[in-house]
Design a protein around this motif. Structure first.
Motif, mmCIF file in Angstrom:
data_model
loop_
_atom_site.group_PDB
_atom_site.id
_atom_site.type_symbol
_atom_site.label_atom_id
_atom_site.label_comp_id
_atom_site.label_asym_id
_atom_site.label_seq_id
_atom_site.Cartn_x
_atom_site.Cartn_y
_atom_site.Cartn_z
ATOM 1 N N ALA A 66 5.774 10.525 5.034
ATOM 2 C CA ALA A 66 5.828 11.989 5.033
ATOM 3 C C ALA A 66 6.204 12.461 3.633
ATOM 4 O O ALA A 66 7.118 11.917 3.009
ATOM 5 N N VAL A 67 5.487 13.477 3.131
ATOM 6 C CA VAL A 67 5.781 14.072 1.830
ATOM 7 C C VAL A 67 6.189 15.528 2.077
ATOM 8 O O VAL A 67 5.398 16.322 2.590
ATOM 9 N N LYS A 84 0.832 -1.214 0.000
ATOM 10 C CA LYS A 84 0.000 0.000 0.000
ATOM 11 C C LYS A 84 0.864 1.261 0.000
ATOM 12 O O LYS A 84 0.506 2.261 -0.622
ATOM 13 N N MET A 85 2.013 1.202 0.702
ATOM 14 C CA MET A 85 2.913 2.348 0.709
ATOM 15 C C MET A 85 3.422 2.632 -0.702
ATOM 16 O O MET A 85 3.475 3.783 -1.143
ATOM 17 N N LEU A 86 3.783 1.568 -1.437
ATOM 18 C CA LEU A 86 4.233 1.748 -2.817
ATOM 19 C C LEU A 86 3.108 2.267 -3.705
ATOM 20 O O LEU A 86 3.326 3.096 -4.602
ATOM 21 N N SER A 112 0.675 6.543 -6.903
ATOM 22 C CA SER A 112 -0.496 7.380 -7.179
ATOM 23 C C SER A 112 -0.120 8.855 -7.172
ATOM 24 O O SER A 112 -0.583 9.624 -8.018
ATOM 25 N N ILE A 113 0.740 9.270 -6.237
ATOM 26 C CA ILE A 113 1.173 10.674 -6.189
ATOM 27 C C ILE A 113 1.963 11.034 -7.432
ATOM 28 O O ILE A 113 1.749 12.068 -8.060
ATOM 29 N N GLU A 114 2.874 10.137 -7.840
ATOM 30 C CA GLU A 114 3.705 10.419 -9.003
ATOM 31 C C GLU A 114 2.890 10.382 -10.292
ATOM 32 O O GLU A 114 3.164 11.130 -11.240
ATOM 33 N N SER A 136 9.229 20.501 -6.402
ATOM 34 C CA SER A 136 10.179 19.509 -5.913
ATOM 35 C C SER A 136 9.651 18.893 -4.620
ATOM 36 O O SER A 136 9.136 19.591 -3.755
ATOM 37 N N TYR A 137 9.784 17.565 -4.486
ATOM 38 C CA TYR A 137 9.273 16.899 -3.291
ATOM 39 C C TYR A 137 10.132 15.680 -2.973
ATOM 40 O O TYR A 137 10.845 15.152 -3.832
ATOM 41 N N GLU A 138 10.067 15.248 -1.724
ATOM 42 C CA GLU A 138 10.787 14.076 -1.255
ATOM 43 C C GLU A 138 9.869 13.257 -0.353
ATOM 44 O O GLU A 138 9.039 13.811 0.368
#
Length: 773
Positions: A472-473, A443-445, A450-452, A460-462
């Motif tokens: 955490a995003v 589910k984490m993957l 889904s975000i990408e 820019s995000y990490e």
């Protein structure tokens, strides 16, 4: 004669010169490559040691800045509370219990700090007010002694010379622990209160074995302090009789050279750490480098010998008859050629050199591969440390981001904390507990993908995986775009909910630099806490839910825990009295209604967690309401909330009593019926628990108690028995039987059958037919 000599010189001398030049060229190349490799290895090793010490320093500072430690140290009259009698406690009960609670929390944090770091031998806290030392060791419980009676107090002399919140790393020393001696090094951190200090003893041997790895048994590491004394090494060579540490530079200084140590040539590489007051030295056997070039030297010597012998032969034959010298020369050359061919058949020098060079290149590539494999771990550790606090300037953070290849700047950002829901409440009061770590990782993957895939993350995000359930995003953007980004994630969250992905998102306030990320992380965590009231699958911004702090008030946790204890014992009278005491503690503070309501919601949340752990569904007893929080929040006055809580606690005490006295066979019987009905499908305990309206952990414990087997073992045994009946009584194919007992993969069914019965289903069917005939 002269013509023969000239011909010989012209033919043989270039070969000799070429061999000599080749020898020195290859030797120089090997030396340069070895030094460069050693420098890179040593620099990465130093970085790893510095990172380990930064971890200890940063964790120590977080402990020092924790509220409990700050309050504990602020008690200047702590000796009074330590010496209180029962009569004294009665007169000053609140301050006495607050002091001991702060002390216990501080000690628990310190013990956790020691336990979670394998390389820490012991942790001391020096209380200068009482002149006492609190000692945490791996082999013994907490020890509290006066400084004069404390044997390991060599570090105390350094405390007075330190300024508040400064750190000093001391050299290695030997510490006697019973009949065992340990080599340790001490990190001393002075606190901001009086002359209090932390002393952290690090196991020097453990640190050396974990951080300083050798590629070859002939290689050695040394760590030298500012006084040019060896503080860590894997041997006792007197290296520094002929070598001294470089002057302390402003930046990292790396140097390499070849030295003669105890009659052996060594490649000595040194680096002075800019973070620690130490010089790291790495030595490798120079003869290992020259092993391949020695073959070239032997070839040069052999060529020179042949050349000299040939010149002597020419001179000798020039004084004899022409034919006889030529014949003898021919015989000599044939014998020499046979000798050379025989030597080459046993050992081809060029091939041997090639194999050595190839082996050296492979070792270097393997070393580089290992370092590259470790880089992602360091990168994730650093990103996680950004959320928990960094004692570094923005310039230092920027340099570390660049060195680790993290595509972040030190500018403003927004933090969103996404958490998968472990417990999902439905309208009928049932709950599902997620217990599968593999499903959580999948589910984490899926969340990341889904975000990408959304295509709207232009900034820019990490990602930072806080744990298996929390992601955490960190989105870097200008402040004016923060509302737009929040709206984007709100829409994305709605899409997740509609697709069946249940999670909650907590959104922090905008921060103007990554140095403020710890504050943002705490705000996002606080926002997620409100999902207890709002329900699972919530999108919560801290600005929308956070209450203003009106005064300093400590939540009466001890009184709340007492209520929970009486409820679990089904003691309704004791629970009612404890509830009244808890509410009275809030009333005397004259809190605003919103804060009063928030504290009661927190109390109610803790009570519901205790009930769920007991396998009791509190919604069923909630006076007809489907949601406990909704029912509570409908009370608009403080007396109404108080009366509602008293009634709710009384009803839950009755439910607990019924749970304790109820015969659990009805649950097991119903569970067995569901198993028999659904055995052909992929049945799971969590799904069955949901259908029964019970907690899966409670059902699992009850099933084990009644049947003597865990759920998965029982299902496997039941399916095997049914397959035996089908094999004996029907003509169905193996694939059909597997499907009818819940196995979609026939190969998996055959393997499970053989493990249980000792033979394959086909063999079992033949055996049954033979016995019946």
């Amino acid at each position: 004669m002269r013509l023969l000599i000239v011909i010989g010189m012209v033919g043989l001398l270039p070969i000799l010169v070429a061999n000599v030049v080749s020898y020195y060229s290859v030797t120089s190349k090997f030396k340069t490559e070895t030094m460069a490799g050693n420098e890179k290895l040593l620099a990465q090793t130093v970085s790893a040691v510095e990172l380990m010490f930064h971890q200890v320093e940063n964790t120590s500072r977080q402990l020092l800045f924790s509220p409990s430690m700050q309050i504990f140290q602020s008690y200047t009259d702590s000796e009074k509370y330590e010496a209180y009698t029962e009569q004294d406690i009665t007169h000053d009960q609140v301050n006495y219990y607050n002091y001991w609670r702060m002390k216990e929390e501080s000690l628990r944090y310190m013990e956790s700090f020691r336990v979670n770091n394998d390389f820490i031998e012991s942790v001391y806290f020096y209380d200068s007010v009482r002149n006492q030392v609190l000692d945490f060791e791996a082999s013994s419980p907490l020890v509290q002694k006066n400084l004069e009676a404390f044997t390991d107090n060599a570090w105390q002399s350094e405390v007075d010379s330190l300024s508040p919140m400064s750190v000093r790393v001391l050299g290695t020393r030997t510490l006697q622990k019973g009949f065992q001696q340990k080599k340790i090094m001490t990190i001393v951190i002075r606190t901001s209160f009086a002359h209090n200090a932390f002393a952290i003893n690090i196991d020097a041997d453990y640190l050396f074995n974990k951080a300083l790895k050798k590629l070859d048994s002939a290689d050695h590491y040394y760590v030298v302090d500012g006084d040019n004394q060896i503080i860590m090494t894997d041997q006792q060579q007197k290296l520094f009789q002929i070598w001294s540490a470089p002057a302390k530079p402003s930046k990292v200084n790396i140097s390499s050279s070849v030295m003669n140590i105890d009659g052996t040539k060594q490649v000595v590489t040194s680096i002075h750490s800019s973070e620690l007051p130490w010089t790291f030295v790495y030595t490798s056997d120079y003869n290992q480098v020259l092993r391949g070039t020695n073959a070239i030297m032997r070839t040069v010597i052999l060529t020179a010998v042949i050349l000299i012998m040939l010149m002597l032969i020419i001179v000798y034959f020039s004084t004899s008859k022409l034919y006889q010298p030529i014949l003898k020369l021919s015989s000599t050359l044939r014998a020499g050629l046979q000798e050379v061919n025989a030597s080459q058949s046993t050992s081809d020098e060029l091939q041997w050199i090639g194999r050595l060079m190839h082996s050296t290149i492979l070792e270097r590539q393997e070393l580089i591969s290992k370092l590259n494999d470790a880089l992602p771990m360091y990168r994730e550790h650093f990103k996680l440390s950004l959320l928990r606090g960094q004692n570094q300037t923005l310039e230092q953070l920027k340099e570390r981001l660049n060195s680790l290849g993290i595509k972040m700047t030190t500018g403003g950002c927004l933090l969103l904390l996404i958490e998968q829901e472990q417990v999902i409440e439905h309208g009928n009061g049932a709950s599902i507990v997620i217990e599968n770590p593999f499903e959580e990782a999948v589910k984490m993957l899926e969340l990341k993908s889904s975000i990408e895939a959304s295509g709207c993350m232009e900034k820019s995000y990490e990602y930072v995986e806080v744990n298996t359930l929390r992601l955490a995003v960190i989105v870097q953007l200008e402040e004016e775009f923060s509302e737009k980004m929040t709206a984007f994630f709100r829409d994305l969250h709605n899409k997740w909910l509609s697709s069946g992905t249940l999670c909650s998102i907590g959104v922090s306030r905008y921060v103007h630099s990554i140095a403020q990320l710890p504050q943002a992380y705490l705000e996002a965590k606080e926002a997620l806490e409100y999902r207890r009231m709002l329900g699972g699958g919530s999108f919560i911004c801290i600005d929308e839910v956070a209450l203003p702090v009106t005064n300093h008030f400590t939540y009466p946790k001890e009184k709340a825990d007492l209520v929970y204890r009486f409820v679990k014992l089904a003691d309704s009278d004791g629970a009612a009295k404890s509830v009244n005491d808890f509410i009275k503690e809030l009333e005397v503070r004259h809190l605003p209604f919103e804060q009063y309501q928030s504290l009661l919601v927190h109390f109610l949340s803790g009570l519901l967690e205790e009930l769920i752990r007991m396998g009791i569904n509190p919604v069923v007893h909630n006076q007809g309401e489907n949601n406990v929080y909704t029912a509570f929040l409908k009370r608009s006055t403080i007396p109404d909330m108080k009366n509602w809580l008293l009634e709710f606690v009384a009803s839950e005490c009755q439910a607990v009593a019924g749970q304790l006295n109820n015969d659990d066979n009805s649950h097991i019987s119903r569970l067995m019926e569901l198993i028999n009905q659904q055995i052909v499908s992929d049945v799971s305990l969590s799904v069955l628990a949901t259908q029964l309206g019970l907690n899966s952990a409670y059902i699992s414990r009850l099933f084990k108690q009644e049947t003597g087997q865990n759920f998965s073992e029982y299902i496997k045994e039941l399916r095997i028995e049914r397959s035996k009946q089908m094999l004996a009584q029907t003509e169905l194919q193996i694939q059909q039987i597997a499907e009818q007992i819940g196995y979609n993969n026939s190969y998996y069914f055959i393997r499970i059958f053989k493990e249980s019965v000792g033979m394959t289903p086909g063999e079992y069917k033949k055996l049954i037919k033979q016995s019946s005939s």
